[in-house]
Design a protein around this motif. Structure first.
Motif, mmCIF file in Angstrom:
data_model
loop_
_atom_site.group_PDB
_atom_site.id
_atom_site.type_symbol
_atom_site.label_atom_id
_atom_site.label_comp_id
_atom_site.label_asym_id
_atom_site.label_seq_id
_atom_site.Cartn_x
_atom_site.Cartn_y
_atom_site.Cartn_z
ATOM 1 N N GLU A 1 -5.482 -1.303 -8.628
ATOM 2 C CA GLU A 1 -5.119 -0.018 -9.179
ATOM 3 C C GLU A 1 -6.210 0.960 -8.754
ATOM 4 O O GLU A 1 -7.393 0.665 -8.908
ATOM 5 N N ILE A 2 -5.798 2.071 -8.191
ATOM 6 C CA ILE A 2 -6.749 3.065 -7.685
ATOM 7 C C ILE A 2 -6.630 4.317 -8.541
ATOM 8 O O ILE A 2 -5.549 4.868 -8.712
ATOM 9 N N VAL B 1 -7.877 4.873 1.005
ATOM 10 C CA VAL B 1 -8.547 3.682 0.500
ATOM 11 C C VAL B 1 -7.537 2.547 0.545
ATOM 12 O O VAL B 1 -6.473 2.631 -0.060
ATOM 13 N N GLU B 2 -7.858 1.501 1.290
ATOM 14 C CA GLU B 2 -6.965 0.351 1.445
ATOM 15 C C GLU B 2 -7.711 -0.921 1.070
ATOM 16 O O GLU B 2 -8.912 -1.028 1.265
ATOM 17 N N THR B 3 -6.977 -1.870 0.559
ATOM 18 C CA THR B 3 -7.550 -3.179 0.265
ATOM 19 C C THR B 3 -7.031 -4.185 1.274
ATOM 20 O O THR B 3 -5.999 -3.973 1.902
ATOM 21 N N GLY B 4 -7.742 -5.261 1.430
ATOM 22 C CA GLY B 4 -7.287 -6.285 2.362
ATOM 23 C C GLY B 4 -8.264 -7.433 2.458
ATOM 24 O O GLY B 4 -9.231 -7.529 1.711
ATOM 25 N N LEU C 1 -11.664 1.451 -8.562
ATOM 26 C CA LEU C 1 -10.729 0.369 -8.270
ATOM 27 C C LEU C 1 -10.744 -0.612 -9.431
ATOM 28 O O LEU C 1 -11.802 -1.104 -9.814
ATOM 29 N N THR C 2 -9.572 -0.911 -10.000
ATOM 30 C CA THR C 2 -9.447 -1.876 -11.090
ATOM 31 C C THR C 2 -8.246 -2.776 -10.814
ATOM 32 O O THR C 2 -7.497 -2.551 -9.866
#
Length: 67
Positions: free
Chosen positions: A63-64, A40-43, A4-5
């Motif tokens: 960015e994955i 893969v989720e962000t939150g 993850l970036t």
């Protein structure tokens, strides 16, 4: 490996797999593909939740890369 970036505005990462039953309901995932699938989720979840006043915005970015 998952990298993850470009992280911006979030503190939580959620990784999940639909397992056998829910995989059947996903049109773009074959019934036998779930063992090789990870979402893969962000939150901003749980203690990292964000409350916004009316009319405000919040930006999340990531960015994955899978390699």
């Amino acid at each position: 490996m998952i990298r993850l970036t470009g992280l911006e505005g979030w503190k939580s990462t959620i990784v999940w797999n639909p397992w056998t039953e829910k995989a059947r309901a996903l049109k773009d995932l074959g019934e036998d593909q779930w063992p090789h699938f990870a979402c893969v989720e962000t939150g901003c979840a749980a203690d990292d939740a964000v409350t916004l006043p009316a009319g405000e915005t919040w930006r999340l970015a990531v960015e994955i890369e899978v390699g």
